[in-house]
Design a protein around this motif. Structure first.
Motif, PDB file in Angstrom:
ATOM      1  N   UNK A 678       0.865  -1.181   0.000  1.00 26.47           N
ATOM      2  CA  UNK A 678       0.000   0.000   0.000  1.00 26.47           C
ATOM      3  C   UNK A 678       0.899   1.226   0.000  1.00 26.47           C
ATOM      4  N   UNK A 679       0.821   2.019  -1.065  1.00 26.06           N
ATOM      5  CA  UNK A 679       1.736   3.140  -1.216  1.00 26.06           C
ATOM      6  C   UNK A 679       1.011   4.471  -1.125  1.00 26.06           C
ATOM      7  N   UNK A 680       1.770   5.542  -1.269  1.00 27.12           N
ATOM      8  CA  UNK A 680       1.195   6.889  -1.184  1.00 27.12           C
ATOM      9  C   UNK A 680       0.101   7.065  -2.220  1.00 27.12           C
ATOM     10  N   UNK A 681      -0.803   7.984  -1.903  1.00 26.94           N
ATOM     11  CA  UNK A 681      -1.916   8.319  -2.802  1.00 26.94           C
ATOM     12  C   UNK A 681      -2.852   7.138  -3.019  1.00 26.94           C
ATOM     13  N   UNK A 682      -2.922   6.233  -2.037  1.00 18.88           N
ATOM     14  CA  UNK A 682      -3.869   5.112  -2.051  1.00 18.88           C
ATOM     15  C   UNK A 682      -3.656   4.166  -3.227  1.00 18.88           C
ATOM     16  N   UNK A 683      -2.418   4.016  -3.659  1.00 18.86           N
ATOM     17  CA  UNK A 683      -2.100   3.112  -4.772  1.00 18.86           C
ATOM     18  C   UNK A 683      -1.679   1.748  -4.232  1.00 18.86           C
ATOM     19  N   UNK A 684      -2.292   0.695  -4.779  1.00 18.20           N
ATOM     20  CA  UNK A 684      -1.887  -0.676  -4.475  1.00 18.20           C
ATOM     21  C   UNK A 684      -0.858  -1.108  -5.506  1.00 18.20           C
ATOM     22  N   UNK A 685       0.218  -1.694  -5.031  1.00 15.19           N
ATOM     23  CA  UNK A 685       1.257  -2.208  -5.927  1.00 15.19           C
ATOM     24  C   UNK A 685       1.298  -3.716  -5.742  1.00 15.19           C
ATOM     25  N   UNK A 686       0.809  -4.454  -6.742  1.00 15.92           N
ATOM     26  CA  UNK A 686       0.727  -5.911  -6.652  1.00 15.92           C
ATOM     27  C   UNK A 686       1.970  -6.523  -7.282  1.00 15.92           C
ATOM     28  N   UNK A 687       2.677  -7.331  -6.508  1.00 13.83           N
ATOM     29  CA  UNK A 687       3.918  -7.969  -6.941  1.00 13.83           C
ATOM     30  C   UNK A 687       4.867  -6.941  -7.554  1.00 13.83           C
TER      31      UNK A 687
END
Length: 771
Positions: A678-687
């Motif tokens: 879970x990164x800044x600005x509500x971005x999900x980073x999958x794998x």
């Protein structure tokens, strides 16, 4: 429904419908409690160990506190006096009171049940079934034939009678001995005014003891043989011996077994299914999920450093208390990604009880309404343990818990929790920081904010020469986390925006830097993150506070060019200073930091290092090394009595082990960081970066911010499928790492952006497939 299920299997074959049964093998001898198989329900903890013909079950009870001796902060003055004394190198301790002389102010162990088997029998191995919390113990006789029996435990609320049992075969005529912890720790208990336990036996064959305390509830532990079972019970509180006759029965098991089995079944159905090709990391995930159920379930009291697993032969290390400068956060954080956010409920209940004390002391000390003096170490009532002044004034304690409360909201979108728990902590954290902020020259013709006296947790201990400084990077990151969160929370709750939040965000540095040489041998030099103004990371240190902007606060984007040079030098310096002074929880934190930097290969290596060096032979998670020679936390001193160094185990015999649960839980969080971030600005980073050698694997059901359940499949080293289930609806912003062309719910998407933005409905599933 059958058609839909068949369809899902065809298009998404790598997602297991149910996780396979996980069983872990143990080989006897297991000569110490922390090497044993563990079974826990958050309240009663069993450590099953032994050697030769004696099996021992150490029985601990979460909440068995001697509350006497708390530091009541009677001498508390104000921050300005504290700041003045720090600058003058005076005696800080007198500002923060001191504990009462009488009373231990700590949790205490329970006892141990010893089972001596008939002549000719010897303990051979144990098998722990993680999915049913069942320990199977195998004995071998003179005829080399195996005899097996199991040990189980009921799921019970913290206020209820706790019950475990052994189904002993009829031909095993064992001898049972129940010993209270008193027999080992009498020298610690007697001077504190604690009397010897009373041993007793009822007319119906229950044998037990009651350990009383001068001002707190007593702990009762007892056992009984009935219907081929050995029943073991414990209860915290006053209880008549006749009540044991009513509660310690085979019928109690029969009446509650179905609900216990359902609880464990539901638990494993709800948590993520992780199937990865690295057996070490796989076991870390499996054991982490199991310990999570044993240590901090929602029906138990809040879990301190050891949860319910308190040893009998020594006082629980650090009092089994609540440390809020990393340990509590590690114990609870993985419950979010594990799709078990209700595991947080007991710790929030504890904080709600303590908040009036924290606020009263905070308003007095900081001189501002709603400020919080949130100490680093407390009991289960929020009373301060000890007088470690640098921990008492660590504002990061409340900021870290406030950030976790906000994340709890983000994972669940529960507005009641946001209003009742997260908001008071967020507001309190900000007011605490704002009360001590100063405006200083920013060297650009303007003014910036500064923290005149701040700590980097545990660095420098209590030394005024090097335990505080201006603008500690840890505190700057924590405050930035608060100021960026408050406007979001206020908007959701319909509260007015405070102009101070944006002002602090704009005029507060992200971190403090230092320039110069950090590795003389190779001329390593450059600007890097400092602990505080003028203070470099001079050597190995267990608390990676200065890197908290990377993880856990995520206030620094490692991919932002603004930070490239600083982070490069910072991480080189971090590596150069090494792991020689780390403790158990330092290592999974390191893994998570590297994964956030995009170096998941390094994250994997550190998790393996942790498993190799900070787990004992029975998978017990240790605060210090299981064997000296890798870090200085373990004792290097020569023992003149045994004429051996500490690594000579044969001559040294029993070793001192300090077990904590934070590292195991932190390692589980670090596994999640390898898979979804879970990164800044509500971005999900999958794998975000698939580790080398992980060619084919899958996972499903990881909960993320936005209340999304994420699943994915990797084939031939590339992300092949990503599946998102939106449990509450809302905007999905996801970096899927499938490339610029992929299928979304069967429709081809060409030249797509690296971040997918899609408005979901509650219950909707989104399926992305690599073309």
């Amino acid at each position: 429904m059958r058609v839909l299920l068949l369809f899902s299997i065809v298009i998404f074959p790598c997602f297991a419908i149910a996780q396979s049964v996980k069983k872990l093998n143990y080989d006897f001898p297991l000569p110490r409690p922390h090497m044993g198989l563990i079974i826990g329900n958050g309240t009663q903890g069993l450590m099953i160990w032994g050697e030769n013909d004696v099996l021992s079950i150490t029985i601990g009870q979460n909440g068995f506190w001697d509350h006497r001796g708390a530091n009541e902060l009677k001498n508390l003055t104000n921050f300005n006096d504290f700041k003045e004394i720090v600058h003058q190198k005076g005696k800080v301790g007198k500002l923060f009171g001191s504990p009462k002389s009488q009373g231990l102010h700590r949790q205490i162990g329970g006892g141990v049940l010893e089972i001596k088997f008939p002549q000719g029998y010897k303990l051979k191995r144990g098998v722990l079934d993680l999915h049913t919390a069942t320990a199977s113990i195998y004995l071998v006789g003179n005829d080399n034939k195996e005899t097996v029996f199991t040990i189980r435990q009921l799921i019970k609320a913290a206020s209820e009678f706790q019950l475990a049992w052994l189904d002993m075969p009829a031909h095993l005529k064992a001898v049972y001995t129940l010993q209270p912890s008193w027999n080992w720790i009498k020298k610690s208990l007697e001077p504190a005014g604690i009397s010897a336990p009373k041993e007793w036996q009822t007319a119906k064959g229950v044998k037990g003891f009651t350990q009383t305390l001068p001002e707190d509830d007593p702990l009762n532990i007892a056992y009984k043989q009935e219907e081929g079972l050995l029943l073991v019970g414990s209860y915290l509180g006053k209880m008549n011996q006749s009540d044991f006759d009513k509660n310690l029965t085979a019928n109690a098991i029969k009446n509650n077994l179905a609900s216990t089995e359902k609880w464990w079944k539901d638990y494993w159905l709800s948590v993520p299914k992780i199937n990865i090709p690295d057996p070490v990391i796989q076991e870390i995930a499996d054991m982490g999920l199991y310990k999570q159920a044993c240590v901090n379930p929602p029906h138990a009291k809040a879990a301190g450093l050891q949860g319910p697993f308190h040893e009998h032969h020594q006082l629980p290390p650090w009092g089994g208390d609540f440390h809020y400068n990393v340990n509590v956060e590690m114990i609870y954080e993985p419950s979010l990604a594990s799709n078990r956010p209700n595991h947080f409920n007991p710790i929030w209940d504890l904080i709600h009880i303590a908040l009036p004390k924290f606020r009263a002391n905070g308003e007095k000390f900081y001189g501002r309404k709603n400020a919080l003096l949130f100490p680093h170490a407390t009991d289960d009532r929020g009373n301060l343990r000890g007088g470690f002044w640098a921990g008492i004034v660590d504002q990061g304690n409340v900021a870290w818990m406030a950030t976790l409360a906000w994340r709890h909201y983000r994972y669940t979108l529960d507005k009641d929790l946001l209003a009742k728990t997260a908001w008071p902590l967020l507001e309190g954290a900000f007011e605490t920081y704002y009360s001590i902020l100063e405006e200083v020259d920013d060297k650009k013709g303007g003014k910036r904010f500064s923290l005149p006296v701040s700590v980097s947790p545990e660095y420098g201990g209590t030394s005024l020469e090097n335990a505080t400084g201006r603008d500690a990077s840890f505190q700057l990151a924590a405050l930035h986390s608060i100021t960026t969160t408050l406007p979001k929370a206020a908007k959701i709750l319909g509260k007015p925006l405070d102009s101070r939040w944006e002002d602090v965000s704009k005029r507060l540095p992200q971190y403090t830097t230092i320039d110069g040489i950090w590795m003389p041998e190779k001329g390593g030099a450059g600007i890097r993150i400092a602990l505080w103004e003028g203070q470099d990371l001079e050597g190995s240190h267990r608390h990676h506070s200065h890197l908290a902007g990377i993880y856990p606060f995520s206030t620094i984007d490692p991919y932002d060019p603004v930070h490239y040079e600083v982070l490069t030098n910072t991480m080189h310096n971090f590596v150069f200073k090494g792991a020689g002074n780390w403790v158990g929880w330092s290592v999974p934190w390191t893994s998570a930091i590297w994964s956030r930097m995009g170096a998941t290969n390094v994250g994997v290596k550190w998790l393996r290092y942790w498993a190799d060096n900070y787990l004992n032979a029975g998978r017990g998670s240790l605060a210090f090394l299981s064997l000296p020679g890798v870090a200085v936390g373990a004792d290097f001193r020569f023992n003149p009595k045994t004429k051996a160094y500490p690594w000579d185990r044969e001559r040294n015999g029993r070793s001192m082990e300090r077990m904590q649960m934070d590292a195991s839980m932190g390692a589980l969080s670090a596994v999640y960081e390898l898979l979804v971030q879970n990164k800044k600005d509500d971005i999900l980073d999958v794998l975000p970066a698939i580790p080398d050698g992980w060619r084919n694997f899958d996972f499903s059901g990881i909960l993320t911010e936005g209340a999304f359940l994420v699943s994915a499949t990797v084939k031939d080293g590339k992300t092949a499928v990503v599946k998102i289930k939106s449990t509450k609806g809302g905007l999905l912003k996801m970096k899927h790492n499938l490339g610029k062309s992929y299928k979304m719910n069967g429709k081809e998407i060409q030249k797509a952006a690296s971040v997918l933005e899609y408005n979901t409905k509650a219950g909707e599933e989104v399926l992305l497939e690599r073309i």
